[in-house]
Design a protein around this motif. Structure first.
Motif, PDB file in Angstrom:
ATOM      1  N   ILE A   6       0.856  -1.184   0.000  1.00 28.52           N
ATOM      2  CA  ILE A   6       0.000   0.000   0.000  1.00 28.52           C
ATOM      3  C   ILE A   6       0.891   1.231   0.000  1.00 28.52           C
ATOM      4  CG2 ILE A   6      -1.693   1.316   1.315  1.00 28.52           C
ATOM      5  CD1 ILE A   6      -2.797  -1.306   2.358  1.00 28.52           C
ATOM      6  N   ALA A   7       0.606   2.147  -0.910  1.00 27.13           N
ATOM      7  CA  ALA A   7       1.386   3.369  -1.032  1.00 27.13           C
ATOM      8  C   ALA A   7       0.487   4.577  -0.842  1.00 27.13           C
ATOM      9  CB  ALA A   7       2.072   3.427  -2.399  1.00 27.13           C
ATOM     10  N   LEU A   8       0.999   5.656  -0.285  1.00 23.28           N
ATOM     11  CA  LEU A   8       0.281   6.901  -0.060  1.00 23.28           C
ATOM     12  C   LEU A   8       0.771   7.948  -1.050  1.00 23.28           C
ATOM     13  CD1 LEU A   8       0.355   7.091   3.853  1.00 23.28           C
ATOM     14  CD2 LEU A   8      -1.465   6.184   2.381  1.00 23.28           C
ATOM     15  N   PRO A  56      -4.618   6.796  -0.491  1.00 24.71           N
ATOM     16  CA  PRO A  56      -3.949   5.476  -0.499  1.00 24.71           C
ATOM     17  C   PRO A  56      -4.294   4.702  -1.769  1.00 24.71           C
ATOM     18  CG  PRO A  56      -5.854   5.422   0.908  1.00 24.71           C
ATOM     19  CD  PRO A  56      -5.730   6.848   0.466  1.00 24.71           C
ATOM     20  N   SER A  57      -3.302   3.857  -2.165  1.00 22.50           N
ATOM     21  CA  SER A  57      -3.508   3.020  -3.347  1.00 22.50           C
ATOM     22  C   SER A  57      -2.811   1.688  -3.137  1.00 22.50           C
ATOM     23  CB  SER A  57      -2.968   3.703  -4.607  1.00 22.50           C
ATOM     24  OG  SER A  57      -1.579   3.949  -4.486  1.00 22.50           O
ATOM     25  N   LEU A  58      -3.249   0.679  -3.835  1.00 21.57           N
ATOM     26  CA  LEU A  58      -2.680  -0.666  -3.780  1.00 21.57           C
ATOM     27  C   LEU A  58      -1.695  -0.815  -4.939  1.00 21.57           C
ATOM     28  CD1 LEU A  58      -2.712  -3.475  -2.439  1.00 21.57           C
ATOM     29  CD2 LEU A  58      -4.502  -4.122  -4.070  1.00 21.57           C
ATOM     30  N   SER A 667       1.663  -1.810 -11.065  1.00 22.15           N
ATOM     31  CA  SER A 667       0.270  -1.370 -11.275  1.00 22.15           C
ATOM     32  C   SER A 667      -0.223  -0.712  -9.983  1.00 22.15           C
ATOM     33  CB  SER A 667      -0.616  -2.559 -11.645  1.00 22.15           C
ATOM     34  OG  SER A 667      -0.605  -3.536 -10.622  1.00 22.15           O
ATOM     35  N   ASP A 668      -0.976   0.432 -10.158  1.00 20.42           N
ATOM     36  CA  ASP A 668      -1.405   1.251  -9.009  1.00 20.42           C
ATOM     37  C   ASP A 668      -2.928   1.362  -9.046  1.00 20.42           C
ATOM     38  OD1 ASP A 668      -1.739   3.015  -6.970  1.00 20.42           O
ATOM     39  OD2 ASP A 668      -0.218   4.437  -7.660  1.00 20.42           O
ATOM     40  N   VAL A 669      -3.651   0.836  -7.985  1.00 17.04           N
ATOM     41  CA  VAL A 669      -5.123   0.856  -7.929  1.00 17.04           C
ATOM     42  C   VAL A 669      -5.557   1.643  -6.689  1.00 17.04           C
ATOM     43  CG1 VAL A 669      -7.230  -0.530  -7.780  1.00 17.04           C
ATOM     44  CG2 VAL A 669      -5.240  -1.381  -9.056  1.00 17.04           C
ATOM     45  N   PRO A 670      -6.346   2.775  -6.830  1.00 20.05           N
ATOM     46  CA  PRO A 670      -6.798   3.550  -5.661  1.00 20.05           C
ATOM     47  C   PRO A 670      -7.681   2.702  -4.754  1.00 20.05           C
ATOM     48  CG  PRO A 670      -7.071   4.807  -7.682  1.00 20.05           C
ATOM     49  CD  PRO A 670      -6.751   3.413  -8.091  1.00 20.05           C
ATOM     50  N   LEU A 671      -7.510   2.836  -3.454  1.00 21.46           N
ATOM     51  CA  LEU A 671      -8.294   2.055  -2.504  1.00 21.46           C
ATOM     52  C   LEU A 671      -9.642   2.712  -2.173  1.00 21.46           C
ATOM     53  CD1 LEU A 671      -5.552   0.881   0.048  1.00 21.46           C
ATOM     54  CD2 LEU A 671      -6.722  -0.474  -1.695  1.00 21.46           C
ATOM     55  N   LEU A 672      -9.735   4.068  -2.261  1.00 20.40           N
ATOM     56  CA  LEU A 672     -10.965   4.764  -1.887  1.00 20.40           C
ATOM     57  C   LEU A 672     -11.495   5.540  -3.085  1.00 20.40           C
ATOM     58  CD1 LEU A 672      -9.942   6.164   1.634  1.00 20.40           C
ATOM     59  CD2 LEU A 672     -11.299   4.126   1.114  1.00 20.40           C
TER      60      LEU A 672
END
Length: 694
Positions: A6-8, A56-58, A667-672
């Motif tokens: 998880i990255a911010l 945050p993103s996955l 690959s970067d997927v937003p969590l919210l």
């Protein structure tokens, strides 16, 4: 292999977010302190907004594993030729590489060391080879190393703790336990000695691990001559005297008899090379009638501080008769008897310059000089015009040793001295400065010479009408040179450009005094590092090849290449230290390669003592290949181990699995989702407002 995290990615800079979060937290804490209604819903709304601002993103990383590197270093040093060590090492190498092929995540590098390419042939340098093999590998990718050796390694680092970053370093020993051997060592030997005086050597014989006998017989052979034996105590220093027989290299071979336990006879042999130098050269110059060239000889000999010159000259010509008694012609009585009888053998060279019979030197003294030559002395005669008369020195007892007989004629005409075809193969005259093969030499002319007829020897220079000018010969154990002209002084005066008189006379004197580098028929071996150059000098072309015998008694044939100047050469690279013997069937030469006491042969027993500190520092192991005698197993098993686990055990060795990788994609997927965040925050605020309105 993929990795998730998880990255911010904050929507606002932290410089703005941090004060906002602090104010929001302070408001919530104040509400809690006052027990205000709906404060929990406000906390939820603020938390949702804070998370939304942090964004945050996955993150999903696509990872490609990187192979670890394992290095296998094989000892190819000469000590590996002992017994079954080399075939045992090859079987262990094949077994190890076959086992390592099972691991797809391992890159195996095999390097060989100790064959003379690094560290020379005196020592075995395995860690130098290991360092070069991993020079391009990051330490985090190193799985470890395996050394296949007899344990005689001479470049083990002092700080072995630094080797831990490489990974476990294991040693597979190729020898056997409880080996025994005998060796001879040179404790002290001078590099130089004075010709005619002995030098003292100190040698030592050691039996390892313990003394096998109280004494041992040592065979000594100097310059390939007849052997002699001496009894030497084992385990103690022993002193020997080596006579320095001649100038140049004096080679003494020493060989100790074999013990009951022997691994190799290569370290049972040793050699000492002592360069002989002459302390003072004693030269007797006998001048006849005065002439312009007399000073040339005197100046040449007096200019050399290592020459003690005694000049016997006759100043009064025979036709001058003034009645003065001979005993009154000098201030002091000249010691004729002492020079020509008592101390004649102390001279290294006698020169007769334009001498003819005058009754000054009795026939008995001239006969003494002839015997002096036959017993090993050196004589140079330069002929003036008197040599062609009945008063010639040839008509005395010296005629029996002179190589040329006068015909009675003097050739008075200008000529340029020329080197003969034979002279171009003789070390005295080959390559003289100014000599040209297809044209006249580039030096000045002479104007008269005595015509002589050679009775033997070698005519190396010719003069007027192609007549012999310089003749060299061996008589008994001595040597004679005859120059049929007294005009070499013209070269020293620079007439018509002069000539190479200094070089010619220097070579002539050294040949007469038997300096080894000017032998015309000789076989020599010169050593430069681990390169052996074999050189054969001969006056006639010699098509024979030579045989080279190595310290381990292996033989090979070397093809000699003639360069048309009396020199044939061949070059070979030595693969092991020790004494090499070169022979063409007639002559033998020795070459000593390596240090006087090469560490490679100092102790050839297989041992793990040198490498045990390395194994302890890197959590490796020292194992004996001989413990795996089975036909299907020539070494320990191999396992991939975690860095924090044991790296060896009974019957196995480990190579570190580092798990290193390279990221090939992300690959970067937003969590919210934004809409969901706004709805959740708005709902929380409405609930808080409603709670407060009750």
């Amino acid at each position: 292999m993929d990795g998730m995290s998880i990255a911010l990615s904050p929507l606002l800079p932290w410089g703005i977010l941090a004060p906002l979060f602090a104010v929001a937290l302070a408001v919530v804490l104040l509400g809690l302190f006052r027990r205000a209604r709906g404060v929990l819903w406000r906390l939820l709304a603020l938390a949702v907004l804070a998370v939304a601002l942090l964004n945050p993103s996955l993150v999903n990383e696509k990872r490609e594993p990187i192979k670890d590197v394992a290095i296998v270093v094989v000892d190819d040093s000469p000590s590996q030729n002992i017994g079954d060590r080399r075939p045992r090492a090859e079987r262990a190498l094949n077994d190890l590489t076959d086992k390592l092929k099972r691991f797809d995540d391992l890159d195996v590098r095999v390097v060989r060391a100790g064959d003379g390419t690094a560290g020379g042939i005196n020592e075995t340098h395995l860690f130098d080879a290991l360092t070069r093999a991993m020079a391009d590998v990051p330490r985090r990718r190193m799985a470890g190393a395996v050394l296949i050796t007899d344990g005689q390694v001479h470049d083990v680092p002092e700080n072995v703790a630094k080797l831990a970053e490489i990974g476990p370093i294991h040693t597979l020993l190729t020898g056997n336990r409880d080996e025994g051997d005998r060796r001879i060592a040179i404790v002290q030997a001078p590099a130089y000695g004075i010709v005619g005086k002995p030098v003292e050597l100190t040698i030592r014989i050691d039996d390892m691990p313990g003394r096998q006998s109280p004494n041992a017989m040592v065979t000594l052979r100097q310059d390939g001559g007849a052997p002699r034996t001496v009894q030497v105590p084992v385990g103690r220093d022993f002193h020997l005297d080596l006579p320095v027989a001649h100038g140049g290299q004096n080679v003494l071979e020493l060989e100790v008899e074999a013990a009951k336990q022997e691994l190799t006879l290569a370290n049972n042999r040793a050699a000492v090379v002592v360069n002989g130098v002459r302390d003072r050269l004693r030269v007797l110059l006998v001048s006849g009638e005065p002439h312009a060239g007399e000073r040339t000889w005197r100046n040449l000999l007096k200019a050399d501080p290592s020459v003690d010159l005694v000049h016997f000259t006759i100043l009064r010509p025979p036709e001058k008769q003034d009645g003065t008694p001979i005993r009154e012609l000098s201030l002091i009585a000249f010691p004729i008897r002492e020079l020509f009888e008592v101390k004649l053998d102390e001279f290294d060279l006698i020169i007769f310059d334009r001498y003819r019979r005058r009754g000054v030197l009795p026939q008995m003294y001239l006969e003494n000089i002839a015997h002096y030559v036959e017993k090993g002395g050196a004589l140079l005669e330069t002929s003036g015009q008197g040599f062609a008369t009945p008063l010639s020195l040839f008509r005395t007892p010296l005629g029996s040793v002179l190589p040329a007989e006068p015909t009675g004629q003097v050739l008075d005409q200008p000529f340029k001295p020329k080197v003969t075809d034979l002279g171009r193969r003789h070390p005295v005259t080959t390559g003289l400065p100014g000599d040209r093969i297809d044209a006249d030499p580039e030096w000045g002319r002479w104007f008269h010479q005595v015509e002589v007829q050679p009775n033997g020897g070698s005519v190396v220079m010719e003069g007027a009408q192609g007549r012999p000018l310089l003749v060299l010969n061996r008589v008994g154990e001595g040597r004679v040179a005859q120059l049929a002209s007294d005009q070499i002084w013209l070269w020293s005066r620079g007439y018509e450009g002069g000539g190479p008189q200094a070089e010619l006379l220097r070579r002539l004197a050294h040949w007469l005094m038997k300096e080894p580098e000017l032998e015309e028929n000789d076989l020599r071996a010169r050593v430069d590092g681990n390169r052996i150059t074999v050189e054969r000098r001969s006056l006639e072309p010699d098509p024979r090849n030579v045989t080279l015998t190595t310290p381990s008694d292996e033989t090979r044939t070397l093809e000699m290449k003639d360069d048309k100047s009396g020199r044939a050469t061949a070059t070979v690279i030595a693969a092991e230290p020790g004494i090499y013997r070169v022979s063409d069937g007639e002559r033998t030469a020795l070459a000593v390669v390596g240090a006087v006491n090469p560490p490679e042969l100092a102790d050839v027993r297989s041992t793990g003592d040198r490498l045990k500190p390395v194994a302890d520092a890197t959590h490796g192991a020292v194992q004996w290949i001989a413990d795996y005698p089975g036909p299907t197993r020539a070494g320990p098993d191999v396992r991939r181990t975690r860095p924090d686990r044991d790296q060896s055990g009974s019957g196995w060795i480990g190579l570190r699995a580092n798990g290193d990788f390279v990221v090939t994609g992300v690959s970067d997927v937003p969590l919210l989702p934004i809409a969901g965040v706004l709805a959740l925050a708005l709902g929380a605020l409405l609930l808080a407002w409603r709670r407060e309105g009750r």
